[in-house]
Write a protein that holds these residues in place. Sequence first.
Motif, PDB file in Angstrom:
ATOM      1  N   PHE A 168       0.841  -1.203   0.000  1.00 17.44           N
ATOM      2  CA  PHE A 168       0.000   0.000   0.000  1.00 17.44           C
ATOM      3  C   PHE A 168       0.875   1.252   0.000  1.00 17.44           C
ATOM      4  O   PHE A 168       0.602   2.217  -0.724  1.00 17.44           O
ATOM      5  N   TYR A 221      -9.039   3.274  -0.721  1.00 17.55           N
ATOM      6  CA  TYR A 221      -8.845   1.945  -1.298  1.00 17.55           C
ATOM      7  C   TYR A 221     -10.186   1.218  -1.323  1.00 17.55           C
ATOM      8  O   TYR A 221     -10.919   1.212  -0.336  1.00 17.55           O
ATOM      9  N   ASP A 248      -8.074  -6.211   1.850  1.00 18.45           N
ATOM     10  CA  ASP A 248      -8.364  -4.918   1.246  1.00 18.45           C
ATOM     11  C   ASP A 248      -8.695  -3.837   2.284  1.00 18.45           C
ATOM     12  O   ASP A 248      -7.937  -2.895   2.474  1.00 18.45           O
ATOM     13  N   ALA A 294      -5.795  -1.567   3.968  1.00 19.83           N
ATOM     14  CA  ALA A 294      -5.734  -0.151   3.594  1.00 19.83           C
ATOM     15  C   ALA A 294      -5.865   0.756   4.807  1.00 19.83           C
ATOM     16  O   ALA A 294      -5.123   1.735   4.960  1.00 19.83           O
TER      17      ALA A 294
END
Length: 220
Positions: free
Chosen positions: A154, A170, A178, A182
Amino acid sequence: MLKAVVFDLDGTLLDRDASLRRFLENQYYRLIHHLSHIPKGQYISRFIELDCKGYVWKDNVYQQLVQEFKVQGISWQDLLEDYIEEFQHSCIPFPNLISMLENLENNSIKLAMITNGKGQFQMDNIRGLGMEHYFDCILVSEQEGMKKPDPAIFHKALELLGVLPHEAMYIGDHPENDVKGAKSVGMVGVWKKNEAWECEDADFTIKDLGEIPLIVSGLQ
């Protein structure tokens, strides 16, 4: 002020479930000479079961299929090669993909993608959706030597975009890889809702890609 939006690929921009079903049906008929002894529905459903939403790589899936169905005249390696070469031609986007990307681009939002998976395979699928040119950078885990939810991948995307974590959003379908990944680096975490998981700590939850420009405009 939000300056960038970073996306996951599978299950977020690419409708992987629909794409996989289309590919498997095409593969079944393309290789019917070797697979005709297996009912088509059984071939497709067993593959999907072994695939585990894409989290089992296909070498293991095809080895199991060849063994279970006693496939003759074609090896699991041949089936895998067919998957690698042909899947890109079965890619189906989620609704409003291109219009959403164009909206963000027209509003000077920087765009990036971080996806776990095999490098060339994922890039072929991105091209199969006709969207590669919208992105300022695309990071694929195999090519980067790191994968979500590792904070490093990231941070690399943020560095390439030239934005701070709080200036970026994100969007992905996996709660851990995910959303949590993020948010752990300070990005806004958006969950693309699906039936496979639950996600309670996302900053926003969406069902349709068309909702993204509205969220972005509210954060500018």
